[in-house]
Each structure stands twice: as structure tokens, then as C-alpha cells.
Scaffold this motif. Sequence first.
Motif, PDB file in Angstrom:
ATOM      1  N   SER A   7       0.871  -1.177   0.000  1.00  0.00           N
ATOM      2  CA  SER A   7       0.000   0.000   0.000  1.00  0.00           C
ATOM      3  C   SER A   7       0.904   1.221   0.000  1.00  0.00           C
ATOM      4  O   SER A   7       1.967   1.212   0.620  1.00  0.00           O
ATOM      5  N   ALA A  18      -0.483   0.010   6.885  1.00  0.00           N
ATOM      6  CA  ALA A  18       0.134  -1.228   7.381  1.00  0.00           C
ATOM      7  C   ALA A  18       1.209  -0.939   8.428  1.00  0.00           C
ATOM      8  O   ALA A  18       2.203  -1.647   8.536  1.00  0.00           O
ATOM      9  N   LEU A  25       2.526 -10.355   8.501  1.00  0.00           N
ATOM     10  CA  LEU A  25       1.934 -11.684   8.272  1.00  0.00           C
ATOM     11  C   LEU A  25       2.477 -12.351   7.008  1.00  0.00           C
ATOM     12  O   LEU A  25       1.986 -13.391   6.583  1.00  0.00           O
ATOM     13  N   THR A  55       0.281  -9.652  -0.557  1.00  0.00           N
ATOM     14  CA  THR A  55      -0.211 -10.889   0.028  1.00  0.00           C
ATOM     15  C   THR A  55      -1.718 -10.980  -0.243  1.00  0.00           C
ATOM     16  O   THR A  55      -2.375  -9.958  -0.479  1.00  0.00           O
ATOM     17  N   ALA A  95      -4.104 -11.762   1.891  1.00  0.00           N
ATOM     18  CA  ALA A  95      -4.908 -11.092   2.924  1.00  0.00           C
ATOM     19  C   ALA A  95      -4.784  -9.576   2.827  1.00  0.00           C
ATOM     20  O   ALA A  95      -5.773  -8.856   2.999  1.00  0.00           O
ATOM     21  N   ALA A 147      -7.858  -7.155   2.363  1.00  0.00           N
ATOM     22  CA  ALA A 147      -8.161  -6.106   3.343  1.00  0.00           C
ATOM     23  C   ALA A 147      -8.435  -4.787   2.621  1.00  0.00           C
ATOM     24  O   ALA A 147      -9.218  -3.958   3.087  1.00  0.00           O
ATOM     25  N   ILE A 200      -7.267 -11.815   8.881  1.00  0.00           N
ATOM     26  CA  ILE A 200      -7.645 -12.871   7.931  1.00  0.00           C
ATOM     27  C   ILE A 200      -6.556 -13.944   8.026  1.00  0.00           C
ATOM     28  O   ILE A 200      -5.371 -13.644   7.816  1.00  0.00           O
ATOM     29  N   TRP A 258      11.694   1.059  -8.239  1.00  0.00           N
ATOM     30  CA  TRP A 258      11.549   2.311  -9.009  1.00  0.00           C
ATOM     31  C   TRP A 258      11.075   3.459  -8.130  1.00  0.00           C
ATOM     32  O   TRP A 258      11.344   4.624  -8.411  1.00  0.00           O
ATOM     33  N   TYR A 306     -14.902   1.492  -2.757  1.00  0.00           N
ATOM     34  CA  TYR A 306     -14.438   2.644  -3.554  1.00  0.00           C
ATOM     35  C   TYR A 306     -14.891   2.548  -5.003  1.00  0.00           C
ATOM     36  O   TYR A 306     -14.831   3.509  -5.761  1.00  0.00           O
TER      37      TYR A 306
HETATM   38  C1  LIG Z   1       3.401  -0.859  -7.944  1.00  0.00           C
HETATM   39  C2  LIG Z   1       2.046  -1.043  -7.322  1.00  0.00           C
HETATM   40  C3  LIG Z   1       0.949  -1.235  -8.134  1.00  0.00           C
HETATM   41  C4  LIG Z   1      -0.323  -1.408  -7.551  1.00  0.00           C
HETATM   42  N1  LIG Z   1      -1.385  -1.605  -8.371  1.00  0.00           N
HETATM   43  C5  LIG Z   1      -2.612  -1.762  -7.846  1.00  0.00           C
HETATM   44  C6  LIG Z   1      -3.734  -2.006  -8.663  1.00  0.00           C
HETATM   45  O1  LIG Z   1      -3.624  -2.069  -9.880  1.00  0.00           O
HETATM   46  N2  LIG Z   1      -4.941  -2.194  -8.055  1.00  0.00           N
HETATM   47  C7  LIG Z   1      -5.086  -2.169  -6.693  1.00  0.00           C
HETATM   48  O2  LIG Z   1      -6.200  -2.356  -6.216  1.00  0.00           O
HETATM   49  N3  LIG Z   1      -4.037  -1.955  -5.890  1.00  0.00           N
HETATM   50  C8  LIG Z   1      -2.812  -1.759  -6.440  1.00  0.00           C
HETATM   51  N4  LIG Z   1      -1.733  -1.568  -5.609  1.00  0.00           N
HETATM   52  C9  LIG Z   1      -1.956  -1.534  -4.154  1.00  0.00           C
HETATM   53  C10 LIG Z   1      -1.823  -2.916  -3.510  1.00  0.00           C
HETATM   54  O3  LIG Z   1      -2.340  -3.920  -4.322  1.00  0.00           O
HETATM   55  C11 LIG Z   1      -2.616  -2.913  -2.195  1.00  0.00           C
HETATM   56  O4  LIG Z   1      -2.135  -1.890  -1.387  1.00  0.00           O
HETATM   57  C12 LIG Z   1      -2.543  -4.223  -1.419  1.00  0.00           C
HETATM   58  O5  LIG Z   1      -3.419  -4.115  -0.318  1.00  0.00           O
HETATM   59  C13 LIG Z   1      -1.138  -4.528  -0.934  1.00  0.00           C
HETATM   60  O6  LIG Z   1      -1.114  -5.769  -0.261  1.00  0.00           O
HETATM   61  P1  LIG Z   1      -0.043  -6.037   0.886  1.00  0.00           P
HETATM   62  O7  LIG Z   1       0.029  -7.485   1.172  1.00  0.00           O
HETATM   63  O8  LIG Z   1       1.233  -5.375   0.536  1.00  0.00           O
HETATM   64  O9  LIG Z   1      -0.747  -5.319   2.094  1.00  0.00           O
HETATM   65  P2  LIG Z   1      -0.213  -4.116   3.025  1.00  0.00           P
HETATM   66  O10 LIG Z   1       0.006  -2.930   2.192  1.00  0.00           O
HETATM   67  O11 LIG Z   1       0.901  -4.595   3.864  1.00  0.00           O
HETATM   68  O12 LIG Z   1      -1.513  -3.916   3.912  1.00  0.00           O
HETATM   69  C14 LIG Z   1      -2.706  -3.502   3.332  1.00  0.00           C
HETATM   70  C15 LIG Z   1      -3.833  -3.610   4.347  1.00  0.00           C
HETATM   71  O13 LIG Z   1      -4.057  -4.973   4.629  1.00  0.00           O
HETATM   72  C16 LIG Z   1      -4.126  -5.150   6.038  1.00  0.00           C
HETATM   73  N5  LIG Z   1      -3.737  -6.548   6.276  1.00  0.00           N
HETATM   74  C17 LIG Z   1      -2.574  -7.145   5.960  1.00  0.00           C
HETATM   75  N6  LIG Z   1      -2.622  -8.440   6.290  1.00  0.00           N
HETATM   76  C18 LIG Z   1      -3.853  -8.666   6.826  1.00  0.00           C
HETATM   77  C19 LIG Z   1      -4.512  -9.815   7.367  1.00  0.00           C
HETATM   78  N7  LIG Z   1      -3.926 -11.014   7.425  1.00  0.00           N
HETATM   79  N8  LIG Z   1      -5.794  -9.676   7.805  1.00  0.00           N
HETATM   80  C20 LIG Z   1      -6.437  -8.465   7.740  1.00  0.00           C
HETATM   81  N9  LIG Z   1      -5.841  -7.360   7.263  1.00  0.00           N
HETATM   82  C21 LIG Z   1      -4.568  -7.473   6.801  1.00  0.00           C
HETATM   83  C22 LIG Z   1      -3.185  -4.114   6.592  1.00  0.00           C
HETATM   84  O14 LIG Z   1      -3.483  -3.793   7.938  1.00  0.00           O
HETATM   85  C23 LIG Z   1      -3.489  -2.934   5.673  1.00  0.00           C
HETATM   86  O15 LIG Z   1      -4.617  -2.228   6.130  1.00  0.00           O
HETATM   87  C24 LIG Z   1      -0.460  -1.402  -6.147  1.00  0.00           C
HETATM   88  C25 LIG Z   1       0.660  -1.222  -5.333  1.00  0.00           C
HETATM   89  C26 LIG Z   1       1.914  -1.046  -5.910  1.00  0.00           C
HETATM   90  C27 LIG Z   1       3.090  -0.852  -5.020  1.00  0.00           C
END
Ligand SMILES: Cc1cc2nc3c(=O)[nH]c(=O)nc-3n(C[C@H](O)[C@H](O)[C@H](O)COP(=O)(O)OP(=O)(O)OC[C@H]3O[C@@H](n4cnc5c(N)ncnc54)[C@H](O)[C@@H]3O)c2cc1C
Length: 453
Positions: free
Chosen positions: A48, A53, A63, A111, A113, A117, A169, A303, A361
Motif C-alpha cells: 500500500s 500497514a 503476516l 499478500t 490477505a 483487506a 484474515i 523504481w 471505492y
Molecule cells: C506498484 C504497485 C501497483 C499497484 N497496483 C494496484 C492495482 O492495480 N490495483 C489495486 O487495487 N491496488 C494496487 N496496488 C496496491 C496494492 O495492491 C494494495 O495496497 C494491497 O493491499 C497490498 O497488499 P499487501 O500485502 O502489501 O498489504 P499491506 O500494504 O501490507 O496492507 C494492506 C492492508 O491490509 C491489512 N492486512 C494485511 N494483512 C492482513 C490480514 N492477514 N488480515 C487483515 N488485514 C490485513 C493491513 O493492515 C493494511 O490495512 C499497487 C501497489 C503497488 C506498489
Amino acid sequence: MASLQGFGGNCRSDGFLFHPTSTADLHEVADLALQSGRKIALRGSARSYGDPAQAAEAFVLDLSQWNQILDWNPETGVLVAEPGVTLEQIWRLTLPDGYWPPVVSGTMRPTLAGALAMNIHGKNAADAGTLGEWVDRIDVWSPRGTHILLPDDPDFANVISGAGLLGVITQVTLRMKRVPSGEVDVKSLHAADWAGQFAAFAEEEGADYRVSWIDAFGQGRGHFHSAHYAEDGRKDRAQDLPSRILGLWPKAWVWPILRLLNTRGGMRSLNSVKALGAKFADNKVHRQGLVEFQFLLDYVPNWQRAYGADGLLQFQPFVPKDHAREVFQALLADAADARMEPFLAVMKRHRADKLNWLFSYALDGYSLALDFKVQPASGDQQKDLLRRMTERVLDAGGRFYFAKDSVLSPSEVQRYLGEATLARYHEAKTRLDPNGLFTSDLARRLGLEIRTP
Ligand SMILES: Cc1cc2nc3c(=O)[nH]c(=O)nc-3n(C[C@H](O)[C@H](O)[C@H](O)COP(=O)(O)OP(=O)(O)OC[C@H]3O[C@@H](n4cnc5c(N)ncnc54)[C@H](O)[C@@H]3O)c2cc1C
């Protein structure tokens, strides 16, 4: 203590990092948190852009190491996985069997989850909706125990999209999408202006994926892409992204070079070159691997570092289709007036959600993701610009996405979500997390943290 930040690197906070890999670990950390009066924040791959997070002074549960795929059935296309399994782990396992994740983000690192989320969307958002629509079951842990949530349970739609504020989750059952091959036929269209952008989306309505890059210095001109699954494509196509650009330069060299160009002048020139490339590619179709097409942003490792020490922030409004053109045009005009154009702009088509997600959204319209270099030296000028842009979006009935947010204020969030959604959140929060254990810097910034009784 660990210093933590999101992908955009625009805000840091110090938390106590834990790496649970079982519900027993969760119990232990939660007991410790309750005894010591600390809150808990959940963290996946931290993809994100902003601050959801992490949480200052809290126990932050990373996680990502709880990451086993528990079951995969190529007959039914149903996958069962632990929370930290990434989109990459999933496609690597299922693509040889002819299945692709139904919804993916522009990076394969999230991930499962973390993606749920936030309830991610992809370039197929207008057809496939958000990832949550493809989930059959989630297991959710809170200090009150583990709940098995199916789509007809109201808490299913609260926890998916709930930004990690209602529980952990711990397991996901996901329906995968059957694909004819590992390749797509990608069509390029050059858009000369905003009218051309919207015409391209309309013209390619039946495509499996649609996305457009916009030159934020160029009155809406840009490069639209649509893609269809290739019926006669190779099933065994090697999908790894190349380790060198054009077979020559190591990808690790790219971000330092981009950093040199990361000024208004440099980016204006880079965008112009890209827009010129779009003219040459107009109406051409080429075949690409699914991974290459979907995860363009993973091509250049790190990047985001090109934006420098203060990082980047992404502003991604979702605007109803009847207002999208006028609002997008006005947003980029605002940025140009302030001489603070976003360096990257990407547009997608969306539809309304089929389930009543808590922090929804999506809408029948378009989104425009704008990457801004954070400029503290501008004083309040950048903040004022983003306030003005937010106001325009809200006036048009638009929405925002917490995975990409770094700027909203509590009053703006109240306008975006409305009283009924906020009341629903408070009801679910007090029922599922009565001690107000789960929080994040985002929740604190937006006034969504519940004070401990
Ligand atoms: C280069 C890039 C491109 C992207 N493109 C898109 C796109 O095209 N479309 C789109 O929708 N998003 C896009 N994103 C955003 C990304 O997909 C979301 O932010 C996604 O939630 C990231 O997952 P993460 O595992 O890194 O979660 P984090 O960023 O680490 O956490 C996201 C949320 O999940 C919660 N969380 C994490 N684990 C759990 C769990 N086990 N149970 C409950 N809650 C949990 C965290 O508290 C936080 O609120 C992009 C991001 C990047 C960097």
C-alpha cells in the motif's frame, strides 16, 4: 523497534515488529498487547502506498511469513491459502494448470490477505469487479476467537475491504479464473487528448483488460492498451520478467537513472518521448505473457526510490462516468497551474460493486491514479493542491481508495463514506474488536481509531 513505511515512503513510524505464523502466535501477541496497553496493526507486503500497514508505538504483525498454499484443486479451480501467500506464489502454482488469479494489482508482490483487506482491483475491474467477489470463504481471527465467514455473512463484506481494522484474515478460499493460455494479445491505441482516451475505452469495451497511460503534461494525450486472452497462445510460456532491460542493462541500474530525471523538466521530457512512442504503436497488436502484461511496474525493481528521500504519494480518485472527463481534466489543470504535475498517471474503467463492501471505492466510472513526488520544500502549496483536487472529486460524487491514500482528512473521509457507512463500521468494530485493539496510522489519520473503553 522497527522503522516502518508504506511503498510510497512518504511517512514513517516506529512499531514493535512481530512475525506470527499461527493463531497461537496471534493469541500470544494479543495477550501481550492487552497487558501492555498497546494496539495492533497488521501488515502484509507493505505494498500500500501510504500508512495502513503501520502504527506508531503499536505491535505491528507482519503476516507475510504465514504463507503456505494449503490446497489447490485444478479440477474446480479453487485454492485455499494462508494470509501471507502472494499473488506471485499463486500464479506460479496455477498457471501451468491453466488458471490465473481473477483480479491482480499492477504488482505481484501483495499478500492475499493484504489484497483482500483493501479489496484490490485490476485492469479488468469493469468486468471482474474487485478481488473479494471471487472469495468463497475467509477465516478471521480476533481475540474473541476464529470466525468462518461466508459471502452471506454481513461480516464477510466488513472484513474484506475493512483495511485490517476488524480482525486478522488467517485463511482464504479463492476461486481462480480459467485462461486459455499464458498469453494475451495486446492492442495499442494512441489517444491524442481526453476525448481520445474515453473513446478508446468505449471502442475496446469487450476486451478482457483495459488500461491507459496519460501524459500529465499533455492535455490528456497518452497510450491506451487493451488485452484479450490468446486462445492459441502458449500454455508453457516462460513468465519470468527479464533480468535486463533490452537484454543489456541490469534492471537494478534503472532507478538511479530515473532519479536523475526525477524533476519537472526531466519528467516532462520522458512523458513526451513515451507519448511519441504511442503514436508509432497506434493500432498495433502484439502478443505478451500474462505476467509481463499485468505486472509492468515490477519490471524495474525499487523504481519508487527514484522519487528521492521524501518519497511519492499516489492520489487515486474514482469518479462516476458522467463526470469523469470534466473532473480528470480539471485535476490535471489544477496540477499544471501549481506547476506540480504528477509524474505518472494511469486510468482504468470500473463498475459498481456486487457486494456491499464496507470501505467500498468502486463505482460505475473511471479511476485516475496520479503519482506525485512529495515536495516538502513547497510548504503548503502541494497540500493545498491536493485539498483542492479532493474537493473536486467529492463534489462530483467521487470516491477514494485507502490502499493509495496518504492525504485524506477525517472530514473528507466522512463525506466520501457517508454517515451510514461510518455507523456500520462503528457497529462492526465494537462487536468484532471490542477492545479497539486493531489500528493503523491510516485509521488514526482518518479518525477511524476506536478508543479503548
Ligand atoms: C506498484 C504497485 C501497483 C499497484 N497496483 C494496484 C492495482 O492495480 N490495483 C489495486 O487495487 N491496488 C494496487 N496496488 C496496491 C496494492 O495492491 C494494495 O495496497 C494491497 O493491499 C497490498 O497488499 P499487501 O500485502 O502489501 O498489504 P499491506 O500494504 O501490507 O496492507 C494492506 C492492508 O491490509 C491489512 N492486512 C494485511 N494483512 C492482513 C490480514 N492477514 N488480515 C487483515 N488485514 C490485513 C493491513 O493492515 C493494511 O490495512 C499497487 C501497489 C503497488 C506498489
